[in-house]
Motif scaffolding. Sequence first.
Motif, PDB file in Angstrom:
ATOM      1  N   ASP A 184       0.876  -1.268   0.043  1.00 55.84           N
ATOM      2  CA  ASP A 184      -0.082  -0.143   0.080  1.00 55.84           C
ATOM      3  C   ASP A 184       0.771   1.183   0.003  1.00 55.84           C
ATOM      4  OD1 ASP A 184      -2.476   1.544   2.242  1.00 55.84           O
ATOM      5  OD2 ASP A 184      -2.164   1.798   0.084  1.00 55.84           O
ATOM      6  N   PRO A 185       0.958   2.134  -0.901  1.00 53.62           N
ATOM      7  CA  PRO A 185       0.126   1.932  -2.437  1.00 53.62           C
ATOM      8  C   PRO A 185       0.897   0.601  -3.051  1.00 53.62           C
ATOM      9  CG  PRO A 185       1.791   3.561  -2.601  1.00 53.62           C
ATOM     10  CD  PRO A 185       1.742   3.327  -1.152  1.00 53.62           C
ATOM     11  N   LEU A 186      -0.180   0.221  -4.190  1.00 51.52           N
ATOM     12  CA  LEU A 186       0.303  -1.209  -4.873  1.00 51.52           C
ATOM     13  C   LEU A 186       1.315  -1.114  -5.663  1.00 51.52           C
ATOM     14  CD1 LEU A 186      -1.853  -3.340  -5.021  1.00 51.52           C
ATOM     15  CD2 LEU A 186      -2.415  -2.584  -7.192  1.00 51.52           C
ATOM     16  N   ASN A 187       1.992   0.071  -5.864  1.00 50.72           N
ATOM     17  CA  ASN A 187       3.157   0.071  -6.611  1.00 50.72           C
ATOM     18  C   ASN A 187       4.548   0.607  -5.847  1.00 50.72           C
ATOM     19  OD1 ASN A 187       2.372   2.660  -6.329  1.00 50.72           O
ATOM     20  ND2 ASN A 187       2.912   3.331  -8.289  1.00 50.72           N
ATOM     21  N   PRO A 237       6.289   3.149 -11.910  1.00 53.13           N
ATOM     22  CA  PRO A 237       4.891   3.505 -12.713  1.00 53.13           C
ATOM     23  C   PRO A 237       4.347   2.025 -13.185  1.00 53.13           C
ATOM     24  CG  PRO A 237       6.733   4.172 -14.069  1.00 53.13           C
ATOM     25  CD  PRO A 237       7.184   3.663 -12.532  1.00 53.13           C
ATOM     26  N   ILE A 238       3.228   1.683 -13.015  1.00 54.82           N
ATOM     27  CA  ILE A 238       2.775   0.482 -13.205  1.00 54.82           C
ATOM     28  C   ILE A 238       2.814   0.179 -14.733  1.00 54.82           C
ATOM     29  CG2 ILE A 238       0.290   0.714 -13.849  1.00 54.82           C
ATOM     30  CD1 ILE A 238      -0.473  -1.617 -11.691  1.00 54.82           C
ATOM     31  N   SER A 239       3.053   1.269 -15.479  1.00 53.76           N
ATOM     32  CA  SER A 239       3.292   0.929 -17.196  1.00 53.76           C
ATOM     33  C   SER A 239       4.358   0.011 -17.155  1.00 53.76           C
ATOM     34  CB  SER A 239       3.376   2.384 -17.769  1.00 53.76           C
ATOM     35  OG  SER A 239       4.333   3.017 -17.041  1.00 53.76           O
ATOM     36  N   MET A 240       5.464  -0.115 -16.496  1.00 52.56           N
ATOM     37  CA  MET A 240       6.507  -0.997 -16.482  1.00 52.56           C
ATOM     38  C   MET A 240       6.189  -2.415 -16.722  1.00 52.56           C
ATOM     39  SD  MET A 240       8.912   1.377 -16.742  1.00 52.56           S
ATOM     40  CE  MET A 240       7.695   2.448 -17.148  1.00 52.56           C
TER      41      MET A 240
END
Length: 966
Positions: free
Chosen positions: A827-830, A850-853
């Motif tokens: 928490d947070p997820l990333n 960044p979750i885009s990775m």
Amino acid sequence: MEWANQLCENRQFGSKMTDSKYFTTTKKGEIFELKAELNSDKKEKKKEAVKKVIASMTVGKDVSALFPDVVNCMQTDNLELKKLVYLYLMNYAKSQPDMAIMAVNTFVKDCEDPNPLIRALAVRTMGCIRVDKITEYLCEPLRKCLKDEDPYVRKTAAVCVAKLHDINAQLVEDQGFLDTLKDLISDSNPMVVANAVAALSEIAESHPNSNLLDLNPQSINKLLTALNECTEWGQIFILDCLANYTPRDDRESQSICERVTPRLSHANSAVVLSAVKVLMKFMEMLPKDLDYYGTLLKKLAPPLVTLLSAEPELQYVALRNINLIVQKRPEILKHEMKVFFVKYNDPIYVKLEKLDIMIRLASQANIAQVLAELKEYATEVDVDFVRKAVRAIGRCAIKVEQSAERCVSTLLDLIQTKVNYVVQEAIVVIKDIFRKYPNKYESVIATLCENLDSLDEPEARAAMIWIVGEYAERIDNADELLESFLEGFHDESTQVQLQLLTAIVKLFLKKPTETQELVQQVLSLATQDSDNPDLRDRGYIYWRLLSTDPVAAKEVVLAEKPLISEETDLIEPTLLEELICHIGTLASVYHKPPSAFVEGSRGVMHKRLPARTGSGEGTECPDVGNAAGGSAPEAAPSIIPSQGDLLGDLLNLDLAPPTTAGPTPSTSGMQMGGMDLLGGGLDSLLGGDIGGSPAMGAGFGAAPAVMPASLNAPVGGGLGDLFDLGGGVGMPMGAYIPPKTVWLPAMKAKGLEISGTFARRAGVIQMELVLTNKAMSVMTDFAIQFNRNSFGLAPAGPLQVLTPLGPNQTIEVSLPLSTVGPVMKMDPLNNLQVAVKNNIDVFYFSCQYPISMLFVEDGKMERQVFLATWKDIPNDNESQFQIQDCHLNSEAASNKLQGSNIFTIAKRTVEGQDMLYMSIKLSNGIWVLAELKVQAGNPNYTISLKCRAPEVSQCVFQCYEAVLKN
């Protein structure tokens, strides 16, 4: 001649005080009489009455009842009377705001007076009347005065803007005064320029994020031109402003230094220190092999030496600043040792500061001179000074190895004087010399033991006990000596008790048969009879060590101690850099950053020295930690298993490797994620064996069996199969990579600064790190490890820092990552918790990726599958977000998103609104479906996200926002 100046002059030259009669009246009913005189028709009588009112106000009498009568006197051509009335008005306007409005018309009228002195006086008084009701009436007169033809009026109006901003910031911004103030920087008159800079700097301090002083080479040139012609305080304002500028390259830096250097010969010490600050900052950008660099170093010494001929208070301020300069660049004053020798009539605070600088400048070349001085100081009558001098001799021994023998001999001579406080200080410093040069000067222990009975200060007693315990095998009666201390154990200070406990345990480990009773006695005193938690804990640790594993106890207690260095009292490098940027201010005297002693928003902007050309990033980076939005919901799908308490996981000692379905990748580096940061991995963090040991499974950063051929190529050894990329689909150009941010500041990591970002290239996630060494020592043996995280991120190989990282060096490293590590919902997820180890220590920090990775290259879904999946996901799992201020059309947005593996499946247009349907696949198999609504001419997009793991949606939305806006 104005009254205030006249009064001041009369006092200054000791002439007969013609105005003193106004202060000596003792009449009763005075207010009534003054009221009558103020309303008199005779001008001279009015002026005398106003002078009496001001005199009464000055000595603290309340004359506010006369407000309307004094204000009536404003309508006069007499400049002296007008000044006195304005003085009264400034003092009482706040307590009589309604009455003060009566004066507004006079202000407006005076601002158009043909006499520039009256115009300036009116605008200055307006700025000092801190009444909200009046400020709006003052805008027009102020606007006229800012564009007045007389420079005296313009410079006064410039300062008035800063005062008005302090009362009502919004009003100043709405009226456009800030822009007018910026224009005044280009004024033809240097004093107007200086006041404009001072006003803008003042406003910028209270609004740290506003870019009011937009400095560029052109404006810098104007400031440097004005520097030569304005008054000394104007020069200080301009120099302080120049210090906030970062030159583009070393040539510009040199050019500014050349034009600032003449200020070093100024008579005002504040101007000199401000010039030194600018030069110290800009020298950072000059190559050290440049001839001008050496010339500048030589030019800096004489003005600093000259400051030491001023009065003691100024000397002290100069010495505190010199202390900082010497820590940063000792070469500037290395030939000026004699000016820091103490004079007999120096105050104690100057003596102690000079002593400190002498030690910092001590070197092999001048050590004989320094020691002769210090020995002389040690025979002075001032006790504090003598103590500091004796300590200084010890510091010289530690700093200059060649002088150590001479220093020890000097200390022994001082011990022979038998002066109690000299003996005690000498013993404290000799303990440090033993630590620095083991097995070299132990022959003096006998002399030290002779003085045992005279020791009454805790620090000296603790030092002597340490010496006896450390060299117990060389002292025949060590047990008797320690036993004598033990008799009054409970009366000793905690420092002595702790040292005595350790010394007796050392003695026991060296002579177990003779001291068994002694060690039992001290352990009993420390554990059962003491209520000090530190002492009790240490006692229990020793007790358990000795009772369970004496061999381990010997290794722990008698371990080889690290050598101490003279650098221990130096200011931490990052703080030193900040303090150099504050030379000439209170921060440089306190040796603390402004944020430590300035309340509120002012002064909290941290300043840094510019980086030398090519040495990495020198700009400030914002703190990490606020990148992620809302937190994930409590209930998690089976894809991201939840685990109760993060601390529990961090402290969990489970060494089992992760169990993953399918074939395990054949790289030992992959398995390291299975270790917790404080679990089994700690052994390898603290141990010297970076390669790891078979007993532990994957070591800390063990070399993988199969390394990628290049960092930009897909990682081998099973990662390609895991992602099912079929040869690794290349990512289109224009993929979004977040800017680098500081993850670990140097202040928290003993001089190691780590900044970085994440990138995805050719299907491989990479952590791009910038390591900067801001400490004094070389850093080696780097390794890295991650804690469990939401998506199983783990290093796919060791941290490749192939060469030692020297002081002030920067290195960029790219670390490939895999997604097969152990999983735990964060928490947070990333959020990602990282441990970095080097030869100095282990450091922990957390960052957010960044979750885009994690968006993989085969995330384009078939249309029919997309439609079926969208219907299949419950509507409760749908989240809607707004992306604001985005000025791309639907096609440009689609292309930009595809660069980050967000694929457009279909597009349709409904009533002028483009609807883009998109799919994303995460590395752990989660699919995210999106509908993006783009309307021509509307910069606000609407995005709907559907996913079986809805807590991912917030992070995905943040990625959309980041990609589209960058």
